[in-house]
Design a protein around this motif. Structure first.
Motif, PDB file in Angstrom:
ATOM      1  N   SER A  10       0.836  -1.200   0.000  1.00  0.00           N
ATOM      2  CA  SER A  10       0.000   0.000   0.000  1.00  0.00           C
ATOM      3  C   SER A  10       0.870   1.250   0.000  1.00  0.00           C
ATOM      4  O   SER A  10       1.861   1.337   0.726  1.00  0.00           O
ATOM      5  CB  SER A  10      -0.939   0.008   1.207  1.00  0.00           C
ATOM      6  OG  SER A  10      -1.907  -1.015   1.060  1.00  0.00           O
ATOM      7  N   ARG A  17      -6.924   2.687   6.221  1.00  0.00           N
ATOM      8  CA  ARG A  17      -7.708   1.706   5.456  1.00  0.00           C
ATOM      9  C   ARG A  17      -6.984   0.363   5.332  1.00  0.00           C
ATOM     10  O   ARG A  17      -7.588  -0.686   5.623  1.00  0.00           O
ATOM     11  CB  ARG A  17      -8.060   2.270   4.083  1.00  0.00           C
ATOM     12  CG  ARG A  17      -8.953   1.358   3.265  1.00  0.00           C
ATOM     13  CD  ARG A  17      -9.467   2.074   2.001  1.00  0.00           C
ATOM     14  NE  ARG A  17     -10.402   1.240   1.315  1.00  0.00           N
ATOM     15  CZ  ARG A  17     -10.094   0.430   0.305  1.00  0.00           C
ATOM     16  NH1 ARG A  17      -8.849   0.382  -0.144  1.00  0.00           N
ATOM     17  NH2 ARG A  17     -11.010  -0.311  -0.275  1.00  0.00           N
ATOM     18  N   SER A  20      -7.085  -1.439   8.644  1.00  0.00           N
ATOM     19  CA  SER A  20      -8.434  -1.873   8.973  1.00  0.00           C
ATOM     20  C   SER A  20      -8.808  -3.149   8.218  1.00  0.00           C
ATOM     21  O   SER A  20      -9.359  -4.086   8.797  1.00  0.00           O
ATOM     22  CB  SER A  20      -9.425  -0.750   8.642  1.00  0.00           C
ATOM     23  OG  SER A  20     -10.745  -1.179   8.841  1.00  0.00           O
ATOM     24  N   ILE A  21      -8.510  -3.185   6.928  1.00  0.00           N
ATOM     25  CA  ILE A  21      -8.808  -4.369   6.114  1.00  0.00           C
ATOM     26  C   ILE A  21      -8.031  -5.576   6.625  1.00  0.00           C
ATOM     27  O   ILE A  21      -8.579  -6.676   6.783  1.00  0.00           O
ATOM     28  CB  ILE A  21      -8.485  -4.085   4.632  1.00  0.00           C
ATOM     29  CG1 ILE A  21      -9.466  -3.053   4.077  1.00  0.00           C
ATOM     30  CG2 ILE A  21      -8.511  -5.373   3.806  1.00  0.00           C
ATOM     31  CD1 ILE A  21      -9.081  -2.496   2.720  1.00  0.00           C
ATOM     32  N   ASP A  90      -4.655   0.840  -1.245  1.00  0.00           N
ATOM     33  CA  ASP A  90      -5.002   2.248  -1.460  1.00  0.00           C
ATOM     34  C   ASP A  90      -5.469   2.478  -2.902  1.00  0.00           C
ATOM     35  O   ASP A  90      -6.122   3.463  -3.184  1.00  0.00           O
ATOM     36  CB  ASP A  90      -3.798   3.140  -1.176  1.00  0.00           C
ATOM     37  CG  ASP A  90      -3.374   3.060   0.278  1.00  0.00           C
ATOM     38  OD1 ASP A  90      -4.249   3.161   1.147  1.00  0.00           O
ATOM     39  OD2 ASP A  90      -2.185   2.850   0.526  1.00  0.00           O
TER      40      ASP A  90
END
Length: 92
Positions: A10, A17, A20-21, A90
């Protein structure tokens, strides 16, 4: 204890994000998974299901992390988790 390395893909690293994933994926597993920066002692590894732990790790794009898991299905779980980390979350 099985372990795998992954290169953070990323663009912003393992923050917000992507963290979190990844934490959600780890949380769905029936096994414990830890994460640490490559070269750090195994006893310093953090809970990979914790968003706060993931973000405090400070892993940026291109950094190498070590995942360790214990329990039935650990090898398969690590393989799936490496794929998540080595995807630019991302860009999605």
């Amino acid at each position: 204890m099985p372990e795998s390395t992954a290169i953070i893909a990323s663009r912003v690293g393992l923050h917000a994000r992507p963290a979190s994933i990844f934490a959600a994926a780890v949380g769905e597993l029936p096994i414990e998974v830890t994460i640490a920066m490559e070269g750090e002692p195994a006893e310093d590894a953090m809970d990979a299901s914790s968003i706060l732990s993931l973000m405090s790790l400070g892993a940026g794009n291109g950094d190498v992390v070590v995942l360790r898991a214990e329990g039935e299905g650990a090898d398969e779980a690590l393989e799936a988790l490496v794929k998540i980390l080595e995807t630019d979350l991302d860009a999605e």
